[in-house]
Scaffold this active site. Structure first.
Site, PDB file in Angstrom:
ATOM      1  N   SER A 131       0.846  -1.199   0.000  1.00 61.18           N
ATOM      2  CA  SER A 131       0.000   0.000   0.000  1.00 61.18           C
ATOM      3  C   SER A 131       0.873   1.237   0.000  1.00 61.18           C
ATOM      4  CB  SER A 131      -0.863   0.025   1.271  1.00 61.18           C
ATOM      5  OG  SER A 131      -1.584   1.236   1.346  1.00 61.18           O
ATOM      6  N   TYR A 144      -2.086   0.096  10.496  1.00 61.20           N
ATOM      7  CA  TYR A 144      -2.102  -0.352   9.095  1.00 61.20           C
ATOM      8  C   TYR A 144      -0.753  -0.040   8.448  1.00 61.20           C
ATOM      9  CZ  TYR A 144      -3.786  -0.895   4.261  1.00 61.20           C
ATOM     10  OH  TYR A 144      -3.961  -1.300   2.948  1.00 61.20           O
TER      11      TYR A 144
HETATM   12  N1  NAP Z   1      -8.732  -0.678  -1.251  1.00 57.53           N
HETATM   13  C1  NAP Z   1      -7.738   0.125  -0.976  1.00 57.53           C
HETATM   14  O1  NAP Z   1      -7.912   1.335  -0.823  1.00 57.53           O
HETATM   15  C2  NAP Z   1      -6.332  -0.389  -0.878  1.00 57.53           C
HETATM   16  C3  NAP Z   1      -5.275   0.519  -1.043  1.00 57.53           C
HETATM   17  C4  NAP Z   1      -3.963   0.052  -0.959  1.00 57.53           C
HETATM   18  C5  NAP Z   1      -3.718  -1.282  -0.710  1.00 57.53           C
HETATM   19  N2  NAP Z   1      -4.756  -2.140  -0.553  1.00 57.53           N
HETATM   20  C6  NAP Z   1      -4.447  -3.537  -0.278  1.00 57.53           C
HETATM   21  O2  NAP Z   1      -4.908  -4.288  -1.372  1.00 57.53           O
HETATM   22  C7  NAP Z   1      -5.189  -5.628  -0.944  1.00 57.53           C
HETATM   23  C8  NAP Z   1      -6.563  -6.032  -1.471  1.00 57.53           C
HETATM   24  O3  NAP Z   1      -7.543  -5.225  -0.858  1.00 57.53           O
HETATM   25  P1  NAP Z   1      -8.947  -4.866  -1.533  1.00 57.53           P
HETATM   26  O4  NAP Z   1      -8.958  -3.416  -1.756  1.00 57.53           O
HETATM   27  O5  NAP Z   1      -9.260  -5.788  -2.629  1.00 57.53           O
HETATM   28  O6  NAP Z   1      -9.904  -5.090  -0.263  1.00 57.53           O
HETATM   29  P2  NAP Z   1     -11.038  -6.192  -0.006  1.00 57.53           P
HETATM   30  O7  NAP Z   1     -12.042  -6.139  -1.083  1.00 57.53           O
HETATM   31  O8  NAP Z   1     -11.471  -5.983   1.396  1.00 57.53           O
HETATM   32  O9  NAP Z   1     -10.242  -7.566  -0.150  1.00 57.53           O
HETATM   33  C9  NAP Z   1      -9.237  -7.970   0.744  1.00 57.53           C
HETATM   34  C10 NAP Z   1      -9.292  -9.477   0.935  1.00 57.53           C
HETATM   35  O10 NAP Z   1      -8.295  -9.833   1.897  1.00 57.53           O
HETATM   36  C11 NAP Z   1      -8.758 -10.941   2.659  1.00 57.53           C
HETATM   37  N3  NAP Z   1      -8.809 -10.615   4.082  1.00 57.53           N
HETATM   38  C12 NAP Z   1      -9.322  -9.517   4.680  1.00 57.53           C
HETATM   39  N4  NAP Z   1      -9.290  -9.632   6.008  1.00 57.53           N
HETATM   40  C13 NAP Z   1      -8.749 -10.826   6.263  1.00 57.53           C
HETATM   41  C14 NAP Z   1      -8.461 -11.534   7.456  1.00 57.53           C
HETATM   42  N5  NAP Z   1      -8.729 -11.009   8.658  1.00 57.53           N
HETATM   43  N6  NAP Z   1      -7.894 -12.758   7.346  1.00 57.53           N
HETATM   44  C15 NAP Z   1      -7.624 -13.286   6.135  1.00 57.53           C
HETATM   45  N7  NAP Z   1      -7.893 -12.664   4.965  1.00 57.53           N
HETATM   46  C16 NAP Z   1      -8.444 -11.458   5.058  1.00 57.53           C
HETATM   47  C17 NAP Z   1     -10.187 -11.227   2.227  1.00 57.53           C
HETATM   48  O11 NAP Z   1     -10.185 -12.289   1.305  1.00 57.53           O
HETATM   49  P3  NAP Z   1     -11.166 -13.563   1.538  1.00 57.53           P
HETATM   50  O12 NAP Z   1     -12.498 -12.957   1.872  1.00 57.53           O
HETATM   51  O13 NAP Z   1     -11.116 -14.259   0.221  1.00 57.53           O
HETATM   52  O14 NAP Z   1     -10.603 -14.330   2.651  1.00 57.53           O
HETATM   53  C18 NAP Z   1     -10.607  -9.946   1.541  1.00 57.53           C
HETATM   54  O15 NAP Z   1     -11.605 -10.171   0.613  1.00 57.53           O
HETATM   55  C19 NAP Z   1      -5.073  -5.608   0.581  1.00 57.53           C
HETATM   56  O16 NAP Z   1      -3.828  -6.132   0.960  1.00 57.53           O
HETATM   57  C20 NAP Z   1      -5.137  -4.120   0.931  1.00 57.53           C
HETATM   58  O17 NAP Z   1      -4.459  -3.818   2.125  1.00 57.53           O
HETATM   59  C21 NAP Z   1      -6.059  -1.721  -0.636  1.00 57.53           C
END
Ligand code: NAP
Length: 251
Positions: A131, A144
């Site tokens: 991130s 975070y």
């Molecule tokens: N959205 C943003 O603004 C943003 C910005 C920068 C970086 N990121 C990073 O990008 C990655 C993907 O995020 P996203 O935006 O696609 O968010 P998301 O839709 O919430 O997806 C993240 C996935 O991570 C898994 N996860 C979440 N909490 C967990 C837990 N307690 N234990 C195990 N697995 C867990 C879940 O997969 P399952 O439900 O399949 O288990 C969840 O669907 C993450 O690493 C996040 O930190 C996101």
């Protein structure tokens, strides 16, 4: 056919990546098999695996089983992760441990297990979805940011260790993306509203990630404006703190 493993596979960003990988053998890891089946039941080459990625012995068993059956994993995308945007007093000891388990330790453990085999075969690519919060720390993201800074530190060292073996390590550092991430990170939507104009779309981010698979790219920082902010933060940390704490404090 490439074999690509993705964690947190039911998440918003993962869904967009999977759409762009119809011809690869995918190994999709998530916490809920039904959810995975609903999303990916029709993908022609996807194995869906329900697993607790914070259980290292489960990861060890998984890695052994996958190598027996597939013989290789070409690409590991450590994508699972979550955030809570709270002031430090609101964060509990349990929050600290749990977030590190998912965002950092699981990423390290899975990388460690697969990197050992990639090293032997002198081929492979580990893509860690980290991130911008792992490059720039801002208020209400102490925990975070800590988990993500640690993930970048680990990845940077791993990249150097794997360099002689032609195994690549890339960190992907996006700013805010429109996904379900904010349902948990920002339940009242205040932060999301204030960064609306910078929001990245998940399909656009996924496209950039999929494009660098198999390429020796160090990092992918998005969007350009935040990448510039990161350079500025590194060069002028005192001034950057002043701006991040006052003018650009969106949380
Ligand atoms: N959205 C943003 O603004 C943003 C910005 C920068 C970086 N990121 C990073 O990008 C990655 C993907 O995020 P996203 O935006 O696609 O968010 P998301 O839709 O919430 O997806 C993240 C996935 O991570 C898994 N996860 C979440 N909490 C967990 C837990 N307690 N234990 C195990 N697995 C867990 C879940 O997969 P399952 O439900 O399949 O288990 C969840 O669907 C993450 O690493 C996040 O930190 C996101």
């Amino acid at each position: 056919m490439r074999t690509i493993l993705i964690t947190g596979a039911s998440g918003g960003l993962a869904q967009e990546m999977v759409k762009l990988l119809p011809n690869d053998q995918l190994i999709l890891l998530g916490r809920n098999k039904e959810k995975l089946a609903q999303l990916y039941g029709s993908h022609p080459h996807a194995e869906l695996i329900e697993i607790d990625i914070t259980d290292d012995s489960a990861l060890e068993t998984l890695a052994a089983d996958l190598y027996l059956r597939y013989g290789k994993i070409d690409v590991l995308i450590n994508n699972a992760g979550y955030g809570i945007l709270e002031e430090f007093e609101q964060i509990s000891d349990q929050d600290i441990h749990q977030m590190f388990e998912v965002n950092t330790f699981a990423l390290m453990n899975l990388s460690r297990r697969l990197a050992a085999r990639m090293k032997e075969s002198r081929k492979g690519h580990i893509i860690n979805i980290v991130s911008m919060a792992g490059l720039i720390a801002t208020g209400k993201s102490s925990l975070y940011s800590a988990t993500k800074f640690a993930a970048i530190g680990f990845s940077n060292a791993l990249r150097l260790e794997l360099m002689p073996y032609e195994v690549y390590v890339t960190t992907v550092n996006p700013g805010p993306i429109r996904t379900g991430f904010f349902d948990q990170a920002d339940p009242d939507g205040t932060y999301l509203k204030s960064v609306e104009r910078f929001l990245l779309e998940a399909d656009a981010v996924a496209k950039k990630i999929v494009k660098i698979i198999g390429k020796n790219k160090r990092e992918l920082n998005l969007p350009i404006l935040l990448n510039l902010a990161h350079k500025f933060y590194t060069l002028f940390p005192k001034l950057a703190d002043k701006l991040a704490g006052e003018t650009f404090n969106y949380k």
